[in-house]
Scaffold this motif. Structure first.
Motif, PDB file in Angstrom:
ATOM      1  N   SER B 151     -55.244 -27.717 -14.879  1.00 39.36           N
ATOM      2  CA  SER B 151     -55.402 -28.446 -13.616  1.00 39.36           C
ATOM      3  C   SER B 151     -54.374 -27.933 -12.620  1.00 39.36           C
ATOM      4  O   SER B 151     -53.271 -27.529 -13.004  1.00 39.36           O
ATOM      5  N   GLY B 152     -54.724 -27.950 -11.387  1.00 40.58           N
ATOM      6  CA  GLY B 152     -53.817 -27.472 -10.340  1.00 40.58           C
ATOM      7  C   GLY B 152     -54.599 -26.817  -9.219  1.00 40.58           C
ATOM      8  O   GLY B 152     -55.810 -27.023  -9.068  1.00 40.58           O
ATOM      9  N   THR B 153     -53.866 -26.033  -8.442  1.00 37.49           N
ATOM     10  CA  THR B 153     -54.501 -25.342  -7.319  1.00 37.49           C
ATOM     11  C   THR B 153     -54.982 -23.970  -7.781  1.00 37.49           C
ATOM     12  O   THR B 153     -54.171 -23.110  -8.126  1.00 37.49           O
ATOM     13  N   LEU B 154     -56.259 -23.830  -7.802  1.00 44.44           N
ATOM     14  CA  LEU B 154     -56.858 -22.566  -8.236  1.00 44.44           C
ATOM     15  C   LEU B 154     -57.020 -21.644  -7.028  1.00 44.44           C
ATOM     16  O   LEU B 154     -57.468 -22.072  -5.967  1.00 44.44           O
ATOM     17  N   GLY B 155     -56.652 -20.421  -7.222  1.00 45.80           N
ATOM     18  CA  GLY B 155     -56.881 -19.418  -6.177  1.00 45.80           C
ATOM     19  C   GLY B 155     -57.712 -18.284  -6.752  1.00 45.80           C
ATOM     20  O   GLY B 155     -57.371 -17.733  -7.798  1.00 45.80           O
ATOM     21  N   VAL B 156     -58.787 -17.989  -6.110  1.00 44.22           N
ATOM     22  CA  VAL B 156     -59.667 -16.903  -6.548  1.00 44.22           C
ATOM     23  C   VAL B 156     -59.785 -15.904  -5.403  1.00 44.22           C
ATOM     24  O   VAL B 156     -60.048 -16.287  -4.258  1.00 44.22           O
ATOM     25  N   THR B 157     -59.545 -14.668  -5.736  1.00 44.85           N
ATOM     26  CA  THR B 157     -59.651 -13.609  -4.727  1.00 44.85           C
ATOM     27  C   THR B 157     -60.548 -12.512  -5.271  1.00 44.85           C
ATOM     28  O   THR B 157     -60.301 -11.984  -6.360  1.00 44.85           O
ATOM     29  N   TRP B 158     -61.582 -12.209  -4.503  1.00 48.69           N
ATOM     30  CA  TRP B 158     -62.474 -11.111  -4.886  1.00 48.69           C
ATOM     31  C   TRP B 158     -62.229  -9.927  -3.966  1.00 48.69           C
ATOM     32  O   TRP B 158     -62.016 -10.103  -2.763  1.00 48.69           O
ATOM     33  N   THR B 159     -62.289  -8.772  -4.541  1.00 50.91           N
ATOM     34  CA  THR B 159     -62.192  -7.541  -3.761  1.00 50.91           C
ATOM     35  C   THR B 159     -63.453  -6.724  -4.036  1.00 50.91           C
ATOM     36  O   THR B 159     -63.685  -6.288  -5.169  1.00 50.91           O
ATOM     37  N   ILE B 160     -64.231  -6.548  -2.994  1.00 54.10           N
ATOM     38  CA  ILE B 160     -65.485  -5.809  -3.098  1.00 54.10           C
ATOM     39  C   ILE B 160     -65.305  -4.476  -2.375  1.00 54.10           C
ATOM     40  O   ILE B 160     -64.894  -4.450  -1.211  1.00 54.10           O
ATOM     41  N   THR B 161     -65.569  -3.409  -3.066  1.00 55.29           N
ATOM     42  CA  THR B 161     -65.346  -2.077  -2.480  1.00 55.29           C
ATOM     43  C   THR B 161     -66.609  -1.240  -2.592  1.00 55.29           C
ATOM     44  O   THR B 161     -67.185  -1.117  -3.679  1.00 55.29           O
ATOM     45  N   ASN B 162     -67.005  -0.699  -1.472  1.00 56.67           N
ATOM     46  CA  ASN B 162     -68.113   0.256  -1.437  1.00 56.67           C
ATOM     47  C   ASN B 162     -67.548   1.635  -1.761  1.00 56.67           C
ATOM     48  O   ASN B 162     -66.745   2.183  -1.000  1.00 56.67           O
ATOM     49  N   ILE B 163     -67.929   2.179  -2.917  1.00 52.80           N
ATOM     50  CA  ILE B 163     -67.321   3.433  -3.387  1.00 52.80           C
ATOM     51  C   ILE B 163     -68.276   4.607  -3.244  1.00 52.80           C
ATOM     52  O   ILE B 163     -68.133   5.618  -3.923  1.00 52.80           O
ATOM     53  N   THR B 164     -69.227   4.485  -2.365  1.00 50.92           N
ATOM     54  CA  THR B 164     -70.205   5.574  -2.210  1.00 50.92           C
ATOM     55  C   THR B 164     -69.785   6.598  -1.168  1.00 50.92           C
ATOM     56  O   THR B 164     -70.585   7.451  -0.791  1.00 50.92           O
ATOM     57  N   GLY B 165     -68.567   6.510  -0.698  1.00 49.12           N
ATOM     58  CA  GLY B 165     -68.129   7.409   0.370  1.00 49.12           C
ATOM     59  C   GLY B 165     -68.157   8.868  -0.068  1.00 49.12           C
ATOM     60  O   GLY B 165     -67.813   9.208  -1.202  1.00 49.12           O
ATOM     61  N   SER B 166     -68.563   9.694   0.833  1.00 46.01           N
ATOM     62  CA  SER B 166     -68.560  11.138   0.598  1.00 46.01           C
ATOM     63  C   SER B 166     -68.345  11.820   1.938  1.00 46.01           C
ATOM     64  O   SER B 166     -68.745  11.295   2.985  1.00 46.01           O
ATOM     65  N   PRO B 167     -67.699  12.987   1.928  1.00 47.09           N
ATOM     66  CA  PRO B 167     -67.468  13.695   3.203  1.00 47.09           C
ATOM     67  C   PRO B 167     -68.785  14.034   3.887  1.00 47.09           C
ATOM     68  O   PRO B 167     -69.660  14.664   3.288  1.00 47.09           O
ATOM     69  N   THR B 168     -68.903  13.581   5.088  1.00 44.88           N
ATOM     70  CA  THR B 168     -70.143  13.780   5.842  1.00 44.88           C
ATOM     71  C   THR B 168     -69.806  14.298   7.230  1.00 44.88           C
ATOM     72  O   THR B 168     -68.897  13.784   7.878  1.00 44.88           O
ATOM     73  N   GLU B 169     -70.526  15.304   7.639  1.00 44.87           N
ATOM     74  CA  GLU B 169     -70.271  15.891   8.961  1.00 44.87           C
ATOM     75  C   GLU B 169     -71.115  15.165  10.002  1.00 44.87           C
ATOM     76  O   GLU B 169     -72.335  15.029   9.831  1.00 44.87           O
ATOM     77  N   ILE B 170     -70.447  14.698  11.032  1.00 38.53           N
ATOM     78  CA  ILE B 170     -71.149  14.020  12.114  1.00 38.53           C
ATOM     79  C   ILE B 170     -70.860  14.754  13.417  1.00 38.53           C
ATOM     80  O   ILE B 170     -69.823  15.405  13.556  1.00 38.53           O
ATOM     81  N   SER B 171     -71.772  14.652  14.340  1.00 34.83           N
ATOM     82  CA  SER B 171     -71.631  15.325  15.633  1.00 34.83           C
ATOM     83  C   SER B 171     -71.884  14.330  16.748  1.00 34.83           C
ATOM     84  O   SER B 171     -72.765  13.474  16.643  1.00 34.83           O
TER      85      SER B 171
END
Lengths: 214, 875
Positions: B151-171
């Motif tokens: 019993s007490g103060t519950l703290g929940v922290t979620w970290t969601i990360t999009n890991i699909t990054g890839s080097p992409t050339e943009i113009s």
């Protein structure tokens, strides 16, 4: 007052008493069911009713009825397991599971020569299907966790219902209450009580068989 | 029989029921079948769902891929579907495809539409998103399993990360329309939500980003939405909740993510359109600011040219000032001083010459008297010689002759005394011929100094080709003024440049249609668009990243708008101030042009005056002699005068002893005559001596007469010379006075010119300072104002352009549906991902308890029922 009238009055009193005991048990179970798990309240009435049926239906011995129920329950569970892990999720897959469950229950009932009655097995199948079908349909991949919860919950409720009818029987408020008493049944009952020669002391001749033979 | 029946009937019934169920199952075995008619290109679609079971901390337990391959067509097809082969299972039947190189190769006869569903396990490395959960109890980090029952103060922290990054050339294009290519780490665009149901026992729930609702059972449904890609959202998002909990059980949580091509989602397309509008606005801002900046650069360059011209003008003015004040003025002053000295000397010379003229006249008179006396003396001596001769012959006439002689001797003494006095006066060192000679020499020296001064003045005036001379300075000054006055490169050009720049600024300042108001309008429009975009965002809590971006853009555009319209520091105010300053500069340049024109006329007049002065000083034409030639003549006359005076002084020097001798002789004569007169007795004795003496005296008297005549001639010549000299001295004095006046005027004029050149230099220095201020001001305005505005517009364009390019690239990224293994060959697909964070409860324990209790109750009830049945049976 004739015997038939007196028996009818007694029957009504027994039904009312048995129903009262079941009602109190159901209320207590639903109200305090969370002591045994959150899902119990949702399956309490189903299990309690099926347990009461299991206890009220005359014929087979209590052990045979419980065994038949357990066989049907386990067979249904195995059917869900097969559906979840092996069978295709199409009507044919579900049909295969249903077929297998029915075959198992029938085979056990037949193999036990009726000691584990078919109806008790079907009751076991119905108990698990009623408690778990919705959850399985929603997420079959959670079979290993959710089926256990559903099964234990409904089994506990069945046990309470079975126990309630047993207590009612011990208190003399239950008996042959599934059918209204008639002259022939009352006489037959009295005659059957006097009849010797049962294969097993627990195998008391059922009213249904008596009716069938009559 | 009944027992048999009892035993057989249930078995039969069970068999019948089983057969009924089996028949029902067999019905399900039937399946439709068709034949392929004509092979056509199939339409292949693969819809996939990945269900991921996570532990309470987010570690992957198992991930399953549910694939629904849909094929429409008419024919026999071989379809290659990239998928996972691990624990692969057909959900639509028992058939299996051929697996090859990670592909499920289906051979399908399709007549209409058919589907193939399957499930398989996938590796966690193929998942696009990672989920991590941290738990605290009363601020202390805890394992989820340790939280159960606490019993007490519950703290929940979620970290969601999009890991699909890839080097992409943009113009994209920058604010000047120049293409920019950049490589960014671009992810597949996913949006998603995390949802959980917090049980009724969770109190005081704090979940800032969550949408909270009741679940209808007393619990709280909390949902967090996520945009897991930039520039709309962030690839990593962290959120959670806190709650007061008693007898804790952690509920499960579900994370669902789906790929979203921004172009196909109105709410995302709105942001994309906002980026496009922002980029366009930034380009417009950059264009307007660039125009202003280029105009300011022209203004700065014009101001630089003006400053350069002013610098040259100031240098020329400084040289003019240095030449006039440092050389011409001292030379003119020296010339004036020399002319004044020469004039004074000439006056003295003239006075001396007048004196000398008087002296020479007296000398001439004296010498004439001397000549007359000497002639008389010679005649007397001749007579005396004749008398002495006659003395020899007679003695009676001795007294008379002696008396005459004595009188002649007395006259002779007087005449000789006068001659001696005149010679003494001529020979006087202070007033006579030596003084005149000294004056002539001094005059000659003064004339020499005057010649030197005139030569110095002539040299100082010089000519246009000789560096360091007045005429050269005036030529340079004229050249500098000509450069300043040149229409193409001088002050008119500078004024034209300033007027052009001012016109450009005034055009930029024109209300409503000017580029600054357009710029302000564009910034205001951009601000309005961003404000509209903010207003259009449905929920800034859910789309906080979008709102933050838009708020940032709004602040950025507001900064630009303030930079343009701020009444004190804004571009418009500064441009107005610059325009006013340029107006003043233009007016000042106009005045400077008029001043340069007037100065050119003055320089021409000064040059003409200097040329005339130079000609007056030295004409090189004896027919029209200048001062130099006059001085040469004067010098020559003085040389002759000195020579004449020298001869005169020498003559006087020679004449003085003769006169003294004559005077002494006359005195002796007087004494002799007195002796003659006094003693006649010695006359006979002395008659021979007298004859000799008179003979000698006659010879001396002749010589005296001759010398006196020569002296008279010389004296006359001297008188004539001194007369001429006096006249020349007077002319000289008059000429020198004129020279003195001219030199004074020249000195004054040069002083005035020096003052004017000093003022011109000061004015040009001030103008140079003003030009520098203009150059500095325009440079500062350009470097700190418009260049920053250009940079801001450029930055805005780049920022929005990059975001727009990212959004377009995200469309491409999501075009294949973000399938974990890709789309089937020739088909399309889409995928969704569902992660379930396991609950942390006592369910296992509860299930065990329920099972045990159920078994115990059933056993108890069974035993009780058996016992009851036995009792009943026994009864």
């Amino acid at each position: 007052m004739t015997d038939i009238t007196r028996e009818g009055t007694t029957m009504r009193l027994r039904i009312l008493a048995a129903g009262g005991i079941l009602a109190v048990t159901a209320a207590l179970l639903v109200d305090h069911g969370d002591q045994f798990g959150l899902a119990l309240t949702h399956s309490a009435l189903l299990g309690l009713a099926l347990g009461a049926v299991l206890g009220l239906v005359p014929g087979a011995s209590p052990g045979g009825r419980v065994a038949g129920f357990a066989i049907g329950f386990i067979a249904a569970w195995a059917g869900y397991a097969a559906r979840a892990g092996y069978l295709p999720d199409i009507p044919m897959g579900r049909a295969i599971a249903a077929f297998a469950v029915m075959v198992i229950v029938t085979a056990v009932a037949a193999g036990s020569n009726g000691r584990a009655p078919l109806w008790a097995g079907l009751l076991g199948v119905g108990a698990l299907v009623g408690a778990y079908e919705t959850a399985f349909t929603t997420m079959p991949t959670a079979f290993t966790t959710e089926s256990v919860t559903a099964a234990t919950t409904v089994v506990l409720a069945v046990a309470f219902g079975f126990l309630a009818t047993t207590i009612a029987a011990a208190l003399g408020v239950t008996g042959e209450i599934l059918e209204p008493p008639t002259e022939s049944t009352a006489a037959a009952e009295r005659r059957e009580i006097r009849l010797p020669g049962a294969r097993n002391p627990s195998d008391v001749p059922t009213t249904a068989s008596t009716k069938a033979t009559s | 029989m009944s027992a048999l029946l009892r035993n057989t009937r249930p078995r039969r019934g069970a068999l019948v029921a089983a057969l009924a169920g089996a028949s029902a199952g067999a019905l399900a075995l039937a399946s439709p079948a068709g034949a392929a008619a004509t092979a056509t290109s199939p339409v292949i679609t693969d819809r996939e769902t990945v269900q991921v079971a996570l532990t309470s901390t987010g570690k992957v337990d198992v991930a399953r891929l549910f694939s629904q391959l849909s094929v429409s067509g008419d024919g026999h097809y071989v379809i290659t579907d990239p998928t996972s082969t691990k624990a692969w299972r057909n959900l639509d039947g028992f058939a299996k495809p051929t697996f090859k190189d990670g592909n499920a190769v289906w051979t399908i006869d399709v007549h209409g539409k058919t589907a193939r569903r399957s499930v398989s396990e996938v590796a966690s490395s193929t998942l696009p998103v990672t989920v991590h959960a941290d738990y605290t109890l009363n601020g202390k980090s805890m394992k989820p399993s340790a939280l159960v029952g606490k019993s007490g103060t519950l703290g929940v922290t979620w970290t969601i990360t999009n890991i699909t990054g890839s080097p992409t050339e943009i113009s994209f294009t920058d604010g000047h329309g120049k293409p920019v290519t950049k490589t960014v780490d671009l992810v597949t665009p996913y949006v998603g939500q995390l949802s959980t149901v917090l049980p009724q026992g969770f109190k005081q729930i704090q979940a800032a980003r969550a949408d909270l609702a009741g679940d209808g059972h007393g619990g709280t449904q909390a949902i967090w939405t996520m945009v897991l890609f930039s520039p709309i959202g962030e690839t990593t998002q962290t959120f959670g909740y806190t709650a007061k909990v008693t007898n804790m059980k952690l509920p499960a949580a579900t994370v669902q993510v789906v790929p979203v091509p921004p172009q196909r989602k109105p709410e995302l397309k709105f942001g994309q359109d906002g980026f496009a509008e922002g980029a366009a606005t930034g380009a417009e801002l950059t264009d307007g600011a660039t125009q202003i900046d280029s105009n300011l650069i022209k203004l700065r360059d014009g101001a630089g040219t003006l400053l350069s011209g002013l610098t040259q003008l100031a240098d020329g003015a400084a040289q003019l000032k240095a030449g006039l004040a440092g050389k011409a003025a001292p030379g003119a002053s020296q010339l004036a001083s020399g002319a004044s000295t020469a004039s004074t000397g000439a006056d003295q010379l003239s006075a001396g010459l007048v004196t000398a003229q008087a002296g020479s006249a007296r000398l001439a008179d004296g010498t004439e008297a001397l000549a007359a006396g000497a002639t008389k003396l010679s005649a007397g001596l001749t007579q005396a010689n004749g008398g002495s001769q006659a003395l020899l012959e007679g003695s009676q006439d001795l007294a008379a002759g002696a008396g005459l002689v004595s009188g002649g001797a007395s006259a002779l003494v007087d005449g000789l005394q006068q001659i001696s006095g005149g010679l003494a006066a001529l020979n006087d060192a202070t007033t006579g011929l030596p003084a005149a000679k000294a004056g002539a020499i001094a005059l000659q020296a003064a004339v020499g100094q005057l010649q030197v001064g005139v030569a110095s003045a002539v040299a100082g005036i010089g000519d246009a080709a000789t560096a360091g001379t007045l005429l050269n300075g005036m030529a340079q000054l004229g050249g500098g003024l000509g450069q300043l006055a040149a229409p193409a490169t001088g002050l008119p050009a500078a004024k034209g440049g300033v007027d052009q720049v001012k016109a450009g600024l005034d055009a930029a300042l024109v209300p409503s249609t000017g580029s600054i108001d357009k710029l302000a309008g564009a910034a205001a429009a951009a601000n309005g668009l961003i404000t509209g975009a903010l207003a259009a965002v449905p929920d800034c809590v859910a789309l906080a990243a979008v709102c933050a971006q838009l708020n940032g853009a709004a602040a950025y555009v507001a900064g630009i708008l303030d930079g343009v319209t701020n009444p004190t520091t804004g571009l418009k105010a500064q441009t107005q101030a610059a325009s006013g300053g340029l107006g003043l500069v233009s007016a000042g340049l106009g005045s400077a042009i008029l001043g340069v024109t007037a100065l050119q006329g003055g320089v021409t007049q000064v040059t003409t005056g200097l040329t005339a002065l130079k000609t007056g000083l030295k004409s090189n034409d004896l027919a029209h002699p200048g001062l130099t030639e006059g001085l040469a003549l004067v010098n020559g006359g003085l040389t002759q005068l000195v020579a004449g005076l020298t001869s005169a002084v020498s003559g006087v020097a020679l004449l003085a002893p003769g006169a003294a001798t004559a005077y002494a002789g006359s005195q002796q004569l007087a004494a002799g005559t007195a002796s003659v007169a006094g003693g006649a007795g010695e006359l006979a004795l002395g008659a021979a001596q007298l004859a000799d003496g008179t003979s000698q005296l006659a010879a001396g008297g002749t010589a005296l007469a001759s010398g006196a005549g020569q002296a008279a001639t010389g004296a006359n010549q001297l008188a004539d010379g001194t007369t001429k000299l006096s006249a020349g001295g007077q002319q000289l004095a008059a000429g020198l006075k004129r020279i003195n006046g001219g030199a004074a005027e020249l000195s004054s004029g040069i002083g005035t010119a020096a003052d004017g050149s000093s003022k011109l230099a000061d004015g040009l220095s001030q103008a140079q300072g003003g030009g520098k201020q203009i150059a500095d001001g325009t440079g500062k305005l350009q470097s700190e104002g418009t260049s920053k505005l250009v940079a801001a517009g450029q930055q805005t364009t780049l920022s929005f352009g990059e975001k727009l390019a990212q959004m377009k690239a995200l469309d491409v990224k999501a075009a294949d549906g973000a399938l974990p293994y890709g789309a089937p060959s020739g088909g399309t697909g889409s995928a969704a991902y569902s992660y379930t964070l396991a609950a942390q409860t006592t369910e296992s324990h509860d299930s065990a308890v329920r099972a045990l209790v159920a078994v115990a109750l059933l056993a108890l009830a069974t035993a009780a029922a058996r016992l009851l049945r036995r009792r009943i049976t026994a009864g």
